[in-house]
Scaffold this motif. Structure first.
Motif, PDB file in Angstrom:
ATOM      1  N   GLU A 239       0.827  -1.210   0.000  1.00 47.32           N
ATOM      2  CA  GLU A 239       0.000   0.000   0.000  1.00 47.32           C
ATOM      3  C   GLU A 239       0.858   1.255   0.000  1.00 47.32           C
ATOM      4  OE1 GLU A 239      -4.133  -1.161   2.348  1.00 47.32           O
ATOM      5  OE2 GLU A 239      -2.433  -0.362   3.469  1.00 47.32           O
ATOM      6  N   ALA A 240       1.859   1.288   0.883  1.00 49.12           N
ATOM      7  CA  ALA A 240       2.672   2.491   1.028  1.00 49.12           C
ATOM      8  C   ALA A 240       3.531   2.746  -0.208  1.00 49.12           C
ATOM      9  CB  ALA A 240       3.549   2.397   2.275  1.00 49.12           C
ATOM     10  N   VAL A 241       4.227   1.723  -0.700  1.00 49.27           N
ATOM     11  CA  VAL A 241       5.089   1.902  -1.866  1.00 49.27           C
ATOM     12  C   VAL A 241       4.269   2.369  -3.072  1.00 49.27           C
ATOM     13  CG1 VAL A 241       6.597   0.732  -3.510  1.00 49.27           C
ATOM     14  CG2 VAL A 241       6.832   0.276  -1.055  1.00 49.27           C
ATOM     15  N   ALA A 242       3.074   1.801  -3.233  1.00 53.71           N
ATOM     16  CA  ALA A 242       2.195   2.220  -4.332  1.00 53.71           C
ATOM     17  C   ALA A 242       1.765   3.670  -4.158  1.00 53.71           C
ATOM     18  CB  ALA A 242       0.967   1.313  -4.398  1.00 53.71           C
ATOM     19  N   ALA A 243       1.491   4.072  -2.910  1.00 52.55           N
ATOM     20  CA  ALA A 243       1.068   5.454  -2.641  1.00 52.55           C
ATOM     21  C   ALA A 243       2.194   6.439  -2.932  1.00 52.55           C
ATOM     22  CB  ALA A 243       0.602   5.586  -1.190  1.00 52.55           C
ATOM     23  N   PHE A 244       3.444   6.085  -2.544  1.00 55.05           N
ATOM     24  CA  PHE A 244       4.577   6.967  -2.817  1.00 55.05           C
ATOM     25  C   PHE A 244       4.784   7.125  -4.321  1.00 55.05           C
ATOM     26  CE2 PHE A 244       6.524   5.181   1.331  1.00 55.05           C
ATOM     27  CZ  PHE A 244       5.750   6.046   2.085  1.00 55.05           C
ATOM     28  N   LYS A 245       4.737   6.013  -5.040  1.00 55.86           N
ATOM     29  CA  LYS A 245       4.956   6.055  -6.481  1.00 55.86           C
ATOM     30  C   LYS A 245       3.852   6.856  -7.172  1.00 55.86           C
ATOM     31  CE  LYS A 245       7.699   1.825  -6.854  1.00 55.86           C
ATOM     32  NZ  LYS A 245       7.767   0.422  -7.354  1.00 55.86           N
ATOM     33  N   ALA A 246       2.614   6.704  -6.703  1.00 56.32           N
ATOM     34  CA  ALA A 246       1.506   7.465  -7.282  1.00 56.32           C
ATOM     35  C   ALA A 246       1.685   8.956  -7.022  1.00 56.32           C
ATOM     36  CB  ALA A 246       0.176   6.986  -6.691  1.00 56.32           C
TER      37      ALA A 246
END
Length: 253
Positions: A239-246
Motif C-alpha cells: 500500500e505504502a510503496v504504491a502510494a509513494f509512487k503514485a
C-alpha cells in the motif's frame, strides 16, 4: 549546522528556523539532526529559557521529504524508519524548556504532530494542518496517537489522523492545539512576544509547572517506539510503496 536550518539565540530565547522554501521546508535527515541538537544543547544551558520553532513567512513544513520515504520503503536493507526523525521526536519528548511554535502556511504530517509537543502555538489565518499518514499507507507518528485524542477527543482525532481531514487555523484553535490566530506574516512577532512573556516568569516555577502539565517522557517515548516500529513495517507495505509512487507520478504529470 545545515544550510536548511538556522539557529539563533536572542536574549533568553533560542529560535529554530526552517529554511528550505523551495521544498516547502520538507524535512531531511540533516534537518532532523540539526533540530535535535538545537533542542538537546539547550537543556543544560540556563541562559536559554524558551525555544521558538518557525518555518518563516508563508510555510511551516510539508513534513518528511517523501523521497526519503520512497528510498526507505524500496531499499533492500532491514533498517527501521529513519532514526534521525525518531531522535528528533525523542528530543521533543525529553525537552524541559517551553516551546513556542509559529505556523504561517502548511503544516503536514510531522509538521502537525510536532506541535502536540509544543507548549504554545501561534498560527496565521492562512495556516492549514493535515496528517495524511493513512493516505500514504502509513500510521500516525510522533506519539500523536497518544497526544491528539487527549488534546481534542477521540472523534476529532480519528477524523484528523485516520481520515486525514485537514484543519484550518480556526479548526485547530477550536480543537485545542493552537492558542492564537493572527494575520499572515505576523506569527513570528507574536511568538517572540509570547516567548518574552514566558522568559519573564520565574524559571524554576515554570519548569516544575510545565513538568506537571506534560505527559511523562517515558510514556511518550514508549508510544513513539511503538508507532515507529509499525511505521517502519508499513513503509515496506505494498500500500505504502504504491502510494509513494503514485504521489511522484502525479508530481511529474
Amino acid at each position: 549546522m545545515t544550510g536548511h536550518l538556522t539557529i539563533t539565540d536572542e536574549d533568553a530565547t533560542r529560535v529554530i528556523t526552517l529554511r528550505r522554501p523551495e521544498k516547502k521546508n520538507a524535512l531531511t535527515r540533516e534537518m532532523y539532526r540539526a533540530m535535535s541538537e538545537a533542542i538537546d544543547s539547550a537543556q543544560g544551558d540556563p541562559s536559554i529559557r524558551c525555544i521558538v520553532i518557525t518555518g518563516g513567512p508563508g510555510v511551516f513544513t510539508a513534513g518528511n521529504d517523501l523521497e526519503d520515504f520512497l528510498k526507505d520503503g524500496t531499499s533492500n536493507t532491514d533498517t527501521p524508519r529513519a532514526s534521525d526523525a525518531v531522535k528528533f521526536l525523542y528530543s521533543l519528548a525529553h525537552n524541559t524548556k517551553p516551546i513556542v511554535a509559529c505556523v504561517d502556511g502548511i503544516a503536514i504530517g510531522i509538521g502537525t504532530t510536532m506541535l502536540l509537543h509544543c507548549d504554545y502555538v501561534v498560527a496565521s489565518s492562512a495556516a492549514t494542518f493535515s496528517t495524511p499518514f493513512i493516505h500514504l499507507g502509513l500510521v500516525p507518528e510522533g506519539a500523536s496517537s497518544l497526544l491528539m485524542p487527549r488534546a481534542m477527543g477521540h472523534q476529532r482525532a480519528f477524523a484528523t489522523l485516520v481520515m486525514g481531514r485537514p484543519l484550518n487555523a480556526e479548526d485547530a484553535r477550536s480543537a485545542g492545539f493552537v492558542n492564537a490566530v493572527v494575520a499572515p506574516g505576523h506569527t513570528e512577532a507574536e511568538a517572540r512576544k509570547v516567548a518574552r512573556e514566558i522568559c519573564a516568569l520565574p524559571a524554576e516555577a515554570v519548569a516544575i509547572s510545565r513538568k506537571l502539565l506534560k505527559t511523562p517522557p517515558e510514556d511518550l517515548t514508549r508510544r513513539i517506539d511503538q508507532e515507529s516500529h509499525l511505521f517502519g513495517e508499513r513503509m515496506r507495505s505494498t500500500e505504502a510503496v504504491a502510494a509513494f509512487k503514485a504521489f511522484f507520478a502525479r508530481k511529474k504529470g
